[in-house]
Scaffold this active site. Sequence first.
Site, PDB file in Angstrom:
ATOM      1  N   GLU A  13      10.179 -20.910 -89.401  1.00  0.00           N
ATOM      2  CA  GLU A  13      11.588 -21.161 -89.711  1.00  0.00           C
ATOM      3  C   GLU A  13      12.460 -20.511 -88.640  1.00  0.00           C
ATOM      4  O   GLU A  13      12.988 -19.409 -88.826  1.00  0.00           O
ATOM      5  CB  GLU A  13      11.937 -20.621 -91.103  1.00  0.00           C
ATOM      6  CG  GLU A  13      11.212 -21.347 -92.214  1.00  0.00           C
ATOM      7  CD  GLU A  13      11.358 -20.706 -93.595  1.00  0.00           C
ATOM      8  OE1 GLU A  13      11.019 -21.361 -94.590  1.00  0.00           O
ATOM      9  OE2 GLU A  13      11.810 -19.532 -93.668  1.00  0.00           O
TER      10      GLU A  13
ATOM     11  N   GLU B 293       6.408 -26.112 -97.070  1.00  0.00           N
ATOM     12  CA  GLU B 293       6.580 -25.152 -98.159  1.00  0.00           C
ATOM     13  C   GLU B 293       7.469 -25.755 -99.245  1.00  0.00           C
ATOM     14  O   GLU B 293       8.431 -26.456 -98.952  1.00  0.00           O
ATOM     15  CB  GLU B 293       7.246 -23.863 -97.671  1.00  0.00           C
ATOM     16  CG  GLU B 293       6.418 -23.011 -96.740  1.00  0.00           C
ATOM     17  CD  GLU B 293       7.135 -21.716 -96.336  1.00  0.00           C
ATOM     18  OE1 GLU B 293       8.125 -21.345 -97.007  1.00  0.00           O
ATOM     19  OE2 GLU B 293       6.724 -21.111 -95.327  1.00  0.00           O
TER      20      GLU B 293
END
Length: 507
Positions: free
Chosen positions: A287, A413
């Site tokens: 991320e 995710e």
Amino acid sequence: MRKCIPFLAFAVSLLCCCGKTPETPVTPTPQGPTAITLSPTSLSAAQAGGSYDLTVTAPARPTLTLPDWITKTDGTYKDYKITFSLKVAANDSYETRSADVVVKATGAADVTLKVTQAAKEVINDPTLPDNAAVARTLELGLGWNMGNHFDAYANGVASETAWQGKKATQATFTGLKAKGFTSVRIPATWMGHIGEAPDYTLDEEWLGRIYEVVGWAEDAGLNVILNTHHDEDHGENDGNHWQNLKGAVDNEEVNTQVKAEIAAVWGQIATKFKDKGDFLMLESFNELIYGGEWSSSSNTEKKCAVINEWNQVFVDAVRATGGNNETRWLGVPGYAASPNYLKYLTVPNDPAKKTMLAFHCYDPYDFTIGDKQLANWGHTGTAYKNGEEEIKTLFNSIYTNYIAKNIPIYMGEFGCSMRNKNDAKAWAYYKYYLEYFVKAARVFGIAGFLWDNGADGYGKERHGYVDHGTGEYTANGKEPVEAMVKAWSSTDPNYTLQSVYDSAPQF
């Protein structure tokens, strides 16, 4: 003979003789409008609503009669004109709606503004196409994240037991397979195990341990995604977080240095695994964000352009190592791995044409992770009553823009912090969210990986489902996992996204 003088000339002459001049005729004062006019004369509003200007010309300050889904902000009435700002609320129904806005003003007849608003789009379950994107989705299936395990670190050094005390075993992955998972994502942090420039040599012991664990997943029959995880700098001011997006965006020298390190690190990881089969997929990053900005507030295109550069360096480095790395699947996320920034994420130039885009989804944040931890979700609850539609809208967008266009994409995710099992209402809505979410992902052709950080009963992020050391269920893991496996795997024609919706909790 006597000459006759016309009367008017005689009168003027007489006045002049008396010392007076004629008066200038008076021009009448212009009158204001006698009718109301509108611009525009009708209004067509988008389903999402918005603000629209209405300019009214009238002999006196006008008033408006509005329906409850339109509000106004007044402007200044001057020279017989005024502009209102009309704010139209979103139309959450599946039917077009309309209303007459009546405009009144003293001295003029009433005028009506017709307002129409589009209905919410009906999102139907798609028939998945027979293409490579769908085929890859079905290969990955329902996945599990070994979160906070090999991505854990302390004092700037990644460690398997830094955030929990259990080491992975063969049983971990055998247990996952037996429970219905078909893939596992192994987030791995490399900071503290990277040598100095220019070689950036990886610690062989750390690399070897991850190689061993990937082999156990292979032996269990699982697909694997391996990445670099907490190496990204989220504003921690820790030099070991070497994937410094902020520095790279602000300084080209930093960007050049980081790209050299990406190439070196991924070249070594790929070389270690180049003889592994196609079950193994490599994922560039996790991320990436600019400093602490989870939501980019400015220069978004520039920030995302640097991420696209880094992803290209990753693809080039892996492909250059040869072996099975020439053709194995690769994964690349965009800014913050957020679906909100997917439009800025480009597919890298890949000679094998086997690179997937990646995103994460924890929507809505206040229910799944955030501090509020709202107790329910969905149309039968009191919070996020449009929650199911929001998930369908997001997944339909992913399907339409990527899956249907044969652009492979996956959800690296997803998850929801575990509720108190002793609270029947909270537990029921928690399980319902996960079941609906996974069923929707399956319907729209999006493979997803459940986040499991091994935390069963503390903190706001309680995502413990499977014991990371034994592969057995945690105390509360069985029911939600079985619901998700059913949502992904069931072939019962009567078990649909609508049937899941219809079975939402009732309290």
